[in-house]
Design a protein around this motif. Structure first.
Motif, PDB file in Angstrom:
ATOM      1  N   ILE A 280     154.324 101.072  36.007  1.00  0.00           N
ATOM      2  CA  ILE A 280     154.072 100.636  34.553  1.00  0.00           C
ATOM      3  C   ILE A 280     155.310 101.286  33.592  1.00  0.00           C
ATOM      4  O   ILE A 280     154.457 103.226  33.442  1.00  0.00           O
ATOM      5  N   GLY A 281     155.939 101.115  32.843  1.00  0.00           N
ATOM      6  CA  GLY A 281     156.760 101.646  31.749  1.00  0.00           C
ATOM      7  C   GLY A 281     155.907 100.872  30.551  1.00  0.00           C
ATOM      8  O   GLY A 281     156.582  99.532  30.115  1.00  0.00           O
ATOM      9  N   ILE A 282     155.950 101.720  29.827  1.00  0.00           N
ATOM     10  CA  ILE A 282     155.786 100.709  27.987  1.00  0.00           C
ATOM     11  C   ILE A 282     156.983 101.628  27.155  1.00  0.00           C
ATOM     12  O   ILE A 282     157.109 102.546  27.237  1.00  0.00           O
ATOM     13  N   ASP A 283     156.756 100.866  26.654  1.00  0.00           N
ATOM     14  CA  ASP A 283     157.479 101.192  25.764  1.00  0.00           C
ATOM     15  C   ASP A 283     156.971 100.941  24.375  1.00  0.00           C
ATOM     16  O   ASP A 283     156.149 100.406  23.811  1.00  0.00           O
ATOM     17  N   CYS A 284     156.941 102.215  23.726  1.00  0.00           N
ATOM     18  CA  CYS A 284     155.839 102.645  22.615  1.00  0.00           C
ATOM     19  C   CYS A 284     156.424 101.865  21.324  1.00  0.00           C
ATOM     20  O   CYS A 284     157.184 101.487  21.595  1.00  0.00           O
ATOM     21  N   ARG A 285     155.466 101.158  20.842  1.00  0.00           N
ATOM     22  CA  ARG A 285     156.191 100.867  19.638  1.00  0.00           C
ATOM     23  C   ARG A 285     156.959 101.529  18.397  1.00  0.00           C
ATOM     24  O   ARG A 285     156.778 102.285  18.607  1.00  0.00           O
ATOM     25  N   GLY A 286     158.219 100.428  18.070  1.00  0.00           N
ATOM     26  CA  GLY A 286     158.821 101.004  17.339  1.00  0.00           C
ATOM     27  C   GLY A 286     160.250 101.141  18.195  1.00  0.00           C
ATOM     28  O   GLY A 286     161.773 101.406  17.775  1.00  0.00           O
ATOM     29  N   PHE A 287     160.138 101.521  19.065  1.00  0.00           N
ATOM     30  CA  PHE A 287     161.545 101.367  20.675  1.00  0.00           C
ATOM     31  C   PHE A 287     161.401 100.316  21.565  1.00  0.00           C
ATOM     32  O   PHE A 287     160.114  99.266  21.880  1.00  0.00           O
ATOM     33  N   GLY A 288     162.696 100.324  21.840  1.00  0.00           N
ATOM     34  CA  GLY A 288     162.884  99.219  23.425  1.00  0.00           C
ATOM     35  C   GLY A 288     162.601  97.956  22.735  1.00  0.00           C
ATOM     36  O   GLY A 288     162.623  97.515  21.575  1.00  0.00           O
ATOM     37  N   TYR A 289     161.532  97.587  23.522  1.00  0.00           N
ATOM     38  CA  TYR A 289     161.710  95.672  22.904  1.00  0.00           C
ATOM     39  C   TYR A 289     160.545  95.795  22.680  1.00  0.00           C
ATOM     40  O   TYR A 289     160.041  94.262  22.219  1.00  0.00           O
ATOM     41  N   SER A 290     159.144  96.539  22.499  1.00  0.00           N
ATOM     42  CA  SER A 290     158.376  95.816  21.727  1.00  0.00           C
ATOM     43  C   SER A 290     158.308  96.244  20.143  1.00  0.00           C
ATOM     44  O   SER A 290     159.731  96.469  19.510  1.00  0.00           O
ATOM     45  N   ASP A 291     157.385  95.454  19.425  1.00  0.00           N
ATOM     46  CA  ASP A 291     157.423  95.429  17.855  1.00  0.00           C
ATOM     47  C   ASP A 291     157.357  96.187  17.844  1.00  0.00           C
ATOM     48  O   ASP A 291     157.353  97.665  17.861  1.00  0.00           O
ATOM     49  N   LYS A 292     157.964  96.802  16.114  1.00  0.00           N
ATOM     50  CA  LYS A 292     158.343  97.245  15.278  1.00  0.00           C
ATOM     51  C   LYS A 292     158.427  97.834  14.205  1.00  0.00           C
ATOM     52  O   LYS A 292     158.430  97.378  13.055  1.00  0.00           O
ATOM     53  N   PRO A 293     156.174  98.109  14.071  1.00  0.00           N
ATOM     54  CA  PRO A 293     156.062  97.708  12.807  1.00  0.00           C
ATOM     55  C   PRO A 293     156.572  98.677  11.758  1.00  0.00           C
ATOM     56  O   PRO A 293     156.854 100.070  12.741  1.00  0.00           O
TER      57      PRO A 293
END
Length: 270
Positions: A54-67
């Motif tokens: 399981i790989g997570i894109d931390c917030r702000g990085f990769g495909y995750s939202d960038k608040p």
């Protein structure tokens, strides 16, 4: 398989989840300024041996939202907690590289290691990425402030410079471009904000002593980002830990000695 997990009202994290039926979950937290794709050379092998990756894109990085906000270790650890709860994970092996290692350590302290049975620190940015009066290792403070300034001034140049100090072994131009693109997918404000956290965060010294589960520390002796004495400090601070030096790696041991990393993971997780 990829999907999104909501961690705040307006923030979703991208999660790559391979071999979901497996009861051996490994949760990977990537380092700065990349995303879950940096673990490609682990994901190529581990699922075929029965592990759920399981790989997570931390917030702000990769495909995750960038608040705009939310880049403290506390908030980033809270995000990990929500993903673990949302996926109903148990007996997790938590793997963190660089800043991801610092986030993993904060998770262990903040949530008392709940749902996690084993911890793996890959070139972790702990207990402090920068030198402090009581910790004369790591990068100089001005090196990090320079990274922050260059992020706002010329982020592609900053990422290119960072790539040059990341690897000990020679990399091909196509690989260099692939690695560069991992960083460019992040937002500039999140890239700078996490670097600001490096400067402010000192609690990891305390966090290390709260970890009671088996912990594997893998660290390249040629690491120019998280210097090898950081790994020795982790070993000293975490009672039930084993440190394995990687003789032919810098900060990018996940690629530079990928077979050895995978073998050590097999041996440790079982």
């Amino acid at each position: 398989m990829g999907y999104y997990v909501k961690v705040e009202r307006d923030v979703q994290l991208y999660v790559e989840d391979l071999n979901r039926k497996s009861k051996k979950p490994i949760l990977f937290i990537h380092g700065w300024p990349a995303n879950h794709k940096m673990f490609e050379y682990q994901f190529n092998q581990l699922p075929r041996y029965g592990y759920r990756c399981i790989g997570i894109d931390c917030r702000g990085f990769g495909y995750s939202d960038k608040p705009w906000k939310g880049y403290t270790y506390n908030r980033l650890a809270d995000d990990i907690r929500i993903v673990i709860d949302s996926l109903k994970l148990e007996n997790v092996t938590l793997v963190g590289h660089s800043t991801g290692g610092a986030i993993a350590i904060r998770y262990m302290s903040r949530y008392y290691g709940d749902k996690v049975s084993k911890l793996v620190l890959l070139a972790a940015a702990a207990p402090s990425l920068i030198q402090r009066p009581y910790f004369p290792y790591g990068l100089k403070k001005e090196d990090v402030t320079d990274i922050i300034e260059k992020t706002y001034k010329d982020r592609p140049k900053m990422l290119s410079d960072f790539k040059d100090m990341f690897f000990y072994q020679k990399i091909s131009e196509p690989f260099a471009d692939w690695f560069f693109q991992l960083g460019i997918q992040a937002a500039s404000w999140s890239t700078a904000a996490v670097a600001e956290t490096w400067l402010k965060e000192e609690q990891l010294f305390f966090d290390l002593g709260t970890i009671a589960i088996p912990t594997l520390i893998l660290h390249g002796i040629h690491d120019q980002v998280c210097h090898f004495p950081l790994a020795e400090a982790q070993k000293q601070g975490i009672k039930n830990s084993v440190l394995i030096p990687f003789e032919n790696s810098g900060h990018g041991l996940f690629w530079e000695e990928r077979n050895k990393v995978n073998q050590e993971l097999f041996r440790f997780i079982g």
